[in-house]
Write a protein that holds these residues in place. Structure first.
Motif, short mmCIF file in Angstrom:
data_model
loop_
_atom_site.label_atom_id
_atom_site.label_comp_id
_atom_site.label_asym_id
_atom_site.label_seq_id
_atom_site.Cartn_x
_atom_site.Cartn_y
_atom_site.Cartn_z
N HIS A 289 -16.46 5.09 -6.23
CA HIS A 289 -15.08 5.58 -6.12
C HIS A 289 -14.60 5.48 -4.67
O HIS A 289 -13.48 5.02 -4.40
CB HIS A 289 -14.99 7.05 -6.56
N GLU A 290 -15.44 5.92 -3.75
CA GLU A 290 -15.03 5.90 -2.34
C GLU A 290 -14.80 4.47 -1.86
O GLU A 290 -13.85 4.20 -1.12
CB GLU A 290 -16.08 6.58 -1.46
N SER A 291 -15.65 3.55 -2.28
CA SER A 291 -15.47 2.15 -1.90
C SER A 291 -14.13 1.62 -2.37
O SER A 291 -13.42 0.90 -1.65
CB SER A 291 -16.60 1.29 -2.49
N LYS A 292 -13.76 1.99 -3.60
CA LYS A 292 -12.47 1.56 -4.15
C LYS A 292 -11.32 2.11 -3.31
O LYS A 292 -10.36 1.40 -2.99
CB LYS A 292 -12.34 2.03 -5.60
N GLU A 293 -11.43 3.38 -2.93
CA GLU A 293 -10.38 3.99 -2.11
C GLU A 293 -10.30 3.36 -0.73
O GLU A 293 -9.20 3.16 -0.18
CB GLU A 293 -10.64 5.50 -2.00
N GLU A 294 -11.46 3.01 -0.17
CA GLU A 294 -11.45 2.37 1.15
C GLU A 294 -10.83 0.97 1.06
O GLU A 294 -10.20 0.50 2.02
CB GLU A 294 -12.87 2.29 1.72
N CYS A 295 -11.00 0.30 -0.07
CA CYS A 295 -10.32 -0.99 -0.25
C CYS A 295 -8.81 -0.81 -0.19
O CYS A 295 -8.09 -1.64 0.41
CB CYS A 295 -10.72 -1.62 -1.59
N GLN A 296 -8.31 0.25 -0.80
CA GLN A 296 -6.88 0.54 -0.74
C GLN A 296 -6.45 0.80 0.71
O GLN A 296 -5.36 0.40 1.13
CB GLN A 296 -6.54 1.76 -1.61
N HIS A 297 -7.32 1.45 1.48
CA HIS A 297 -6.98 1.72 2.88
C HIS A 297 -6.90 0.43 3.70
O HIS A 297 -6.05 0.31 4.58
CB HIS A 297 -8.03 2.66 3.50
N THR A 298 -7.79 -0.52 3.40
CA THR A 298 -7.72 -1.78 4.15
C THR A 298 -6.40 -2.50 3.86
O THR A 298 -5.79 -3.09 4.76
CB THR A 298 -8.91 -2.71 3.82
N LEU A 299 -5.96 -2.45 2.60
CA LEU A 299 -4.66 -3.04 2.26
C LEU A 299 -3.53 -2.36 3.02
O LEU A 299 -2.63 -3.01 3.55
CB LEU A 299 -4.41 -2.92 0.75
N MET A 300 -3.60 -1.04 3.09
CA MET A 300 -2.57 -0.26 3.76
C MET A 300 -2.53 -0.57 5.26
O MET A 300 -1.47 -0.79 5.84
CB MET A 300 -2.84 1.23 3.53
N PHE A 301 -3.70 -0.60 5.89
CA PHE A 301 -3.75 -0.85 7.32
C PHE A 301 -3.26 -2.26 7.66
O PHE A 301 -2.51 -2.46 8.62
CB PHE A 301 -5.18 -0.67 7.85
N GLN A 302 -3.67 -3.26 6.86
CA GLN A 302 -3.24 -4.62 7.14
C GLN A 302 -1.74 -4.78 6.92
O GLN A 302 -1.07 -5.51 7.65
CB GLN A 302 -4.02 -5.63 6.30
N GLU A 303 -1.21 -4.10 5.91
CA GLU A 303 0.23 -4.16 5.66
C GLU A 303 0.99 -3.61 6.87
O GLU A 303 2.00 -4.18 7.29
CB GLU A 303 0.59 -3.36 4.41
N MET A 304 0.50 -2.52 7.44
CA MET A 304 1.16 -1.96 8.62
C MET A 304 1.08 -2.93 9.80
O MET A 304 2.07 -3.17 10.49
CB MET A 304 0.51 -0.63 9.00
N VAL A 305 -0.10 -3.50 10.03
CA VAL A 305 -0.25 -4.47 11.13
C VAL A 305 0.71 -5.64 10.95
O VAL A 305 1.39 -6.07 11.90
CB VAL A 305 -1.71 -4.97 11.21
#
Length: 337
Positions: free
Chosen positions: A130-146
């Motif tokens: 579950h945590e790995s899945k959530e961290e994948c969402q975070h990588t998408l979010m961070f890259q979108e901001m960048v």
């Protein structure tokens, strides 16, 4: 009509554990359920294309907060023209997001390797997946901001990017050290973001949305790491615990430097004098307080795990990350009050 199929062997659940083990299993199960019932998708829960989220030149909301950010606190930064402060603020905040992405990538790979070694029926498998899945969402979010900020930031220092493929291996061979690394990466970013939110800093809506979503889910991830270490470290032999007590502050300090300190490109891009950069990270009193405050929760955890002893305390102090331990998780910074 009688069935001709052989009857399956009745399933017998494993015997209930007692004490701390049973409590730990219940916590892991509760965290897994929370991951199902409260989770976020950055493309659903952040209105990236809303008018107020537009990123435009010369927006003063990108100026680094003088009460929270180590760069924003420094007199050199405060003396710059507003346009330069904005440019540096955009670069730094985009780079912090890129660092977050890179760290989450390491964490995802390590967690999945860790999960692959767990036995059938181990409740940790479900949670770390579950945590790995959530961290994948975070990588998408961070890259979108960048991408939306539009600055080609590198993220972590080059040395860390070089050893990036090696770090996840610790989850298989030295899982306790790996979870030290998890906290060493998560605590500084979480600490900085919570300080921004508590201070009511006037940040850009994109940055605010990213921080709020990230802090909400990181609370669960950090909670698991704390509970996991409290449950597993005391079961180690005394010599192993002594080695771990010395490794813990070293891991914290090394990874905090890689995450919180901008890479060399920052100095080159903005002509930051060497002495100014050294004061920001970590010679000035403000920056030393920040470095100490970041690990208040971890020092509390070290005491709970029996990893604070006369030798390890000297290492914490020598690395500049000693200080008062938190009384409870996420206690506001002592030096900020």
């Amino acid at each position: 009509m009688t069935s001709t199929q052989p009857r399956p062997i009745a399933y017998e659940p494993p015997a209930a554990k007692s004490g701390t083990d049973a409590d730990y299993d219940q916590i892991v199960e509760d965290l897994s359920k929370a991951s199902v019932h409260r989770n976020f998708d950055p493309y659903i829960h952040i209105a990236w294309d809303a008018p107020e989220m537009a990123i435009v030149p010369n927006d003063p909301r990108w100026i680094l907060d003088p009460q929270v950010d180590p760069v924003g606190k420094h007199p050199w930064y405060k003396a710059l023209p507003q346009e330069k402060q904005i440019e540096i603020g955009m670069w730094r905040q985009a780079n912090v997001a890129k660092v977050g992405l890179q760290f989450e990538s390491i964490l995802i790979r390590g967690l999945l390797q860790y999960a692959s070694k767990l036995k059938n029926g181990d409740k940790r498998f479900r949670y770390v997946t579950h945590e790995s899945k959530e961290e994948c969402q975070h990588t998408l979010m961070f890259q979108e901001m960048v991408n939306r900020v539009g600055m080609d930031v590198p993220g972590m220092p080059r040395g860390m990017r070089v050893v990036d493929p090696i770090i996840p291996l610790f989850s298989t061979f030295w899982p306790t050290v790996f979870f030290f690394g998890v906290l060493a990466g998560e605590e500084p970013i979480d600490h900085l973001q919570k300080d921004f939110l508590r201070a009511g800093a006037n940040v850009h809506p994109v940055m605010a949305a990213v921080m709020e979503l990230h802090v909400a889910e990181e609370a669960r991830h950090i909670s698991f790491a704390h509970h996991h270490l409290r449950a597993t470290v005391p079961t180690r032999s005394r010599p192993t615990r002594f080695v771990l007590s010395m490794a813990m502050p070293i891991v914290m300090r090394v990874l905090c430097g890689a995450i919180a300190r901008p890479p060399v490109q920052f100095r080159r891009e903005f002509d930051v004098p060497d002495e100014v950069f050294k004061e920001m990270f970590w010679k000035s009193e403000d920056s030393q307080n920040f470095l100490s405050d970041v690990f208040g929760d971890v020092r509390m955890l070290a005491e709970q795990c029996g990893l604070m002893n006369p030798v390890s305390r000297r290492i914490w102090k020598a690395l500049g990350i000693d200080g008062r331990s938190s009384r409870y998780r996420s206690e506001p910074s002592y030096n900020a009050r």
